[in-house]
Design an enzyme around this catalytic site. Structure first.
Site, mmCIF file in Angstrom:
data_model
loop_
_atom_site.group_PDB
_atom_site.id
_atom_site.type_symbol
_atom_site.label_atom_id
_atom_site.label_comp_id
_atom_site.label_asym_id
_atom_site.label_seq_id
_atom_site.Cartn_x
_atom_site.Cartn_y
_atom_site.Cartn_z
ATOM 1 N N HIS A 25 -46.074 -26.018 -82.810
ATOM 2 C CA HIS A 25 -46.721 -25.102 -81.867
ATOM 3 C C HIS A 25 -48.244 -25.226 -81.930
ATOM 4 O O HIS A 25 -48.938 -24.718 -81.056
ATOM 5 C CB HIS A 25 -46.298 -23.673 -82.216
ATOM 6 C CG HIS A 25 -45.989 -22.801 -81.036
ATOM 7 N ND1 HIS A 25 -45.683 -23.281 -79.779
ATOM 8 C CD2 HIS A 25 -45.933 -21.441 -80.920
ATOM 9 C CE1 HIS A 25 -45.446 -22.266 -78.963
ATOM 10 N NE2 HIS A 25 -45.607 -21.145 -79.625
ATOM 11 N N ASN A 77 -49.298 -15.777 -78.314
ATOM 12 C CA ASN A 77 -48.851 -14.942 -77.185
ATOM 13 C C ASN A 77 -49.954 -14.033 -76.636
ATOM 14 O O ASN A 77 -49.734 -13.326 -75.665
ATOM 15 C CB ASN A 77 -47.609 -14.131 -77.560
ATOM 16 C CG ASN A 77 -47.844 -13.230 -78.762
ATOM 17 O OD1 ASN A 77 -48.835 -13.374 -79.473
ATOM 18 N ND2 ASN A 77 -46.933 -12.301 -78.991
ATOM 19 N N ASP A 102 -48.084 -27.572 -76.698
ATOM 20 C CA ASP A 102 -46.808 -28.223 -77.004
ATOM 21 C C ASP A 102 -45.830 -27.966 -75.849
ATOM 22 O O ASP A 102 -45.901 -26.939 -75.188
ATOM 23 C CB ASP A 102 -46.230 -27.667 -78.316
ATOM 24 C CG ASP A 102 -46.062 -26.147 -78.287
ATOM 25 O OD1 ASP A 102 -47.066 -25.435 -78.043
ATOM 26 O OD2 ASP A 102 -44.942 -25.658 -78.493
ATOM 27 N N ASN A 123 -45.287 -18.975 -74.424
ATOM 28 C CA ASN A 123 -45.986 -17.689 -74.468
ATOM 29 C C ASN A 123 -47.497 -17.804 -74.331
ATOM 30 O O ASN A 123 -48.149 -16.916 -73.786
ATOM 31 C CB ASN A 123 -45.629 -16.936 -75.753
ATOM 32 C CG ASN A 123 -44.196 -16.435 -75.723
ATOM 33 O OD1 ASN A 123 -43.661 -16.136 -74.665
ATOM 34 N ND2 ASN A 123 -43.570 -16.359 -76.872
#
Length: 196
Positions: A25, A77, A102, A123
């Site tokens: 991520h 997020n 990603d 997110n």
């Protein structure tokens, strides 16, 4: 129409903190780090809850572009808040914002560059789109799908595997090249060279 003298804002998406540094991520942070290294600059804390580096991309002289490289320190997020604050502070048009992130639906190491579109459940993109609208550039770095029945959230928050790490530096280097080409030469040229 975007003014060519306006700065660009390149946002590498990831999560702050050492425990996340090698996660799939966090590949956006990895690309941002390399771009900063190429500029010979160090990240500094910014009041927008991001770390930033300011520099130039492209050939020396009037053709080079002012660029702000940023890593939001807000967790993935909530990326939209720092990105909006940076856009406002540096007066960056939305058409000069690039998110590097990603992407599960692309094979590991493959790149896709595009303008606008959905968030595909990401997110970080969801948060940025909520703040800016969808008309910003994306440099999508393929991480592939989780094996078997592995939970997607667990997969993206795991470090790259030993096999993946063997080529990671090469792929991050290529993604940084793609960002520089997008800014210097435009989307079509960058897509033609790097979309795979």
């Amino acid at each position: 129409m975007t003014d060519d003298t306006s700065p660009w804002l390149v946002v590498g998406l990831g999560n702050p903190g050492g425990e996340y540094a090698g996660n799939r991520h966090n590949v956006g942070f990895m690309v941002a780090d390399l771009l900063a290294e190429r500029m010979g600059a160090r990240f500094k804390a910014h009041k927008s809850r991001a770390q930033v580096v300011e520099g130039r991309v492209g050939p020396p002289g009037p053709a080079s572009r002012r660029v702000v490289i940023a890593k939001p320190m807000s967790f993935m997020n909530l990326s939209g808040g720092p990105v909006t604050a940076l856009r406002d502070f540096y007066k960056v048009p939305v058409g000069h914002v690039v998110a590097v992130h990603d992407e599960l639906d692309i094979d590991y190491g493959a790149l896709r560059l595009k303008l606008g579109g959905g968030d595909n459940g990401h997110n970080g993109l969801k948060s940025i789109t909520k703040s800016l609208g969808a008309d910003y550039f994306r440099v999508r770095f393929g991480i592939g799908r989780p094996p078997g029945r592995m939970d997607v959230a667990a997969f993206v928050l795991k470090d790259f595997s030993a096999a993946e790490r063997r080529k990671l530096d090469y792929f991050v280097d290529r993604a940084a090249d793609a960002v520089e080409t997008l800014i210097a030469d435009g989307l079509e040229r960058a897509q033609g060279t790097y979309n795979s």
